[in-house]
Design a protein around this motif. Structure first.
Motif, short mmCIF file in Angstrom:
data_model
loop_
_atom_site.label_atom_id
_atom_site.label_comp_id
_atom_site.label_asym_id
_atom_site.label_seq_id
_atom_site.Cartn_x
_atom_site.Cartn_y
_atom_site.Cartn_z
N UNK A 106 0.83 -1.20 0.00
CA UNK A 106 0.00 0.00 0.00
C UNK A 106 0.87 1.26 0.00
N UNK A 107 1.96 1.22 0.73
CA UNK A 107 2.88 2.38 0.72
C UNK A 107 3.52 2.55 -0.65
N UNK A 108 3.86 1.44 -1.30
CA UNK A 108 4.42 1.55 -2.64
C UNK A 108 3.40 2.12 -3.62
N UNK A 109 2.15 1.67 -3.52
CA UNK A 109 1.10 2.22 -4.39
C UNK A 109 0.90 3.71 -4.14
N UNK A 110 0.97 4.11 -2.87
CA UNK A 110 0.83 5.54 -2.55
C UNK A 110 1.98 6.35 -3.15
N UNK A 111 3.17 5.80 -3.11
CA UNK A 111 4.32 6.51 -3.71
C UNK A 111 4.16 6.63 -5.21
N UNK A 112 3.73 5.54 -5.86
CA UNK A 112 3.55 5.58 -7.31
C UNK A 112 2.41 6.51 -7.71
N UNK A 113 1.41 6.65 -6.84
CA UNK A 113 0.29 7.54 -7.16
C UNK A 113 0.60 8.99 -6.86
N UNK A 114 1.79 9.28 -6.33
CA UNK A 114 2.17 10.66 -6.03
C UNK A 114 1.48 11.22 -4.82
N UNK A 115 1.17 10.36 -3.84
CA UNK A 115 0.45 10.83 -2.65
C UNK A 115 1.29 11.80 -1.84
N UNK A 116 2.60 11.66 -1.89
CA UNK A 116 3.46 12.55 -1.10
C UNK A 116 3.43 13.96 -1.66
#
Length: 328
Positions: free
Chosen positions: A277-287
């Protein structure tokens, strides 16, 4: 008349002998059962004493309660959230919705409920952590007992190999193994297990040397006990408390390592885990886009489980080693 009396006496003697043999056989048959019941009675008493002392550690109780709640949610995930929560094509919401009444933790980039993914991901994260920690502790226990029992040049060679694994970064070795092998949950378990055993091996070796210096080990050897008998029947039961405490401490490290490997894209892409889930958030540009609800839940879940296992491990260690019980 005399012959008849002799016959009756002989018959009575035979019956008495048969009765005595039957009683002796009954006693012999009851003896193993009695021994088994006594062993189980002692084990239950030992568990009761352990729990009585464990309850005095408030932090350990908090950690145990948190783990029980998370484990309950993970086990009942198929009933509470269902397997459809992982489906990308049947997502009920829109991409990256903020927390709302319908989606308490918001949605991901595919419109899936983050709360459902968080509960479902606990299954994989906990399972990988438990299996990897069990494999790591098993390898370390075997290596430590063998090295401590045989000693000499054999122990020196084994310990130098252990030192090599100990100075090498565990995460780097796990990344190498996870890279060269197929991407699956079992690869992650193997990568963590075969790279994080040296600490357990050194602790168990030291405890093995201390146990084998006791007089009853010398008596067992003098009575004909072989190497396998001494290691399995005398040394292993005495190092098991240390192994148990080390296992609870290793689980939190294994969960963190699994999350790191999944965050780096080396986990199983077909399953949902907190690291994934953290990897998906990084790929989605959540940061960069400020979608904090995508990053915070899995990160906090990983930190909470790691903290809970650490609290339980410290409490178990303090119970099994009373010298550590001063700082409750």
């Amino acid at each position: 008349m005399t012959t008849a009396k002799k016959t009756e006496t002989t018959t009575e003697t035979a019956e008495t002998t048969e009765t005595a043999e039957t009683a002796g056989g009954a006693k012999a048959a009851k003896k193993p059962s009695t021994t088994t019941s006594l062993v189980w009675q002692r084990r239950r008493a030992s568990v009761a004493r352990f729990w009585k002392q464990y309850r005095t550690h408030r932090a350990g109780l908090y950690g145990l309660a948190a783990l029980a709640l998370i484990a309950l949610l993970a086990v009942t995930a198929p009933l509470t959230v269902g397997a459809d929560v992982q489906s990308v094509t049947e997502a009920p919401g829109t991409a990256l919705e903020p927390p709302s009444a319908e989606f308490p933790l918001g949605t991901d980039q595919f419109g899936r409920s983050l709360l459902g993914l968080l509960i479902w991901g606990a299954r994989i994260s906990l399972l990988v952590g438990l299996l990897a920690a069990a494999l790591s502790v098993a390898i370390g226990t075997v290596v430590g007992i063998i090295a401590g029992h045989y000693g000499g040049w054999f122990s020196t060679v084994v310990m130098r190999i252990t030192d090599w694994f100990l100075v090498m970064p565990t995460l780097v070795l796990a990344i190498v193994l996870a890279t060269v092998m197929s991407r699956s949950m079992w690869t992650v378990v193997l990568a963590i297990g075969v790279t994080s055993w040296p600490t357990t091996a050194r602790l168990v070796r030291a405890q093995t040397i201390a146990v084998e210096s006791r007089p009853y080990i010398e008596r067992a050897t003098a009575l004909g006990g072989g190497h396998g008998h001494v290691m399995s029947r005398h040394v292993l039961p005495n190092v098991m408390p240390l192994v148990l405490a080390q296992t609870t401490l290793c689980i939190s490290t294994a969960i963190l390592t699994e999350a790191t490997l999944a965050f780096l894209g080396l986990g199983d892409p077909t399953v949902v885990s907190w690291g994934g889930m953290l990897q998906d958030a990084r790929e989605a540009g959540a940061v960069s886009s400020g979608h904090w609800w995508y990053l915070a839940p899995p990160g906090l879940a990983i930190a909470l489980v790691a903290l809970a296992f650490t609290l339980c491990g410290r409490a178990v260690e303090a119970v099994l080693n009373p010298k550590l019980g001063v700082g409750r």
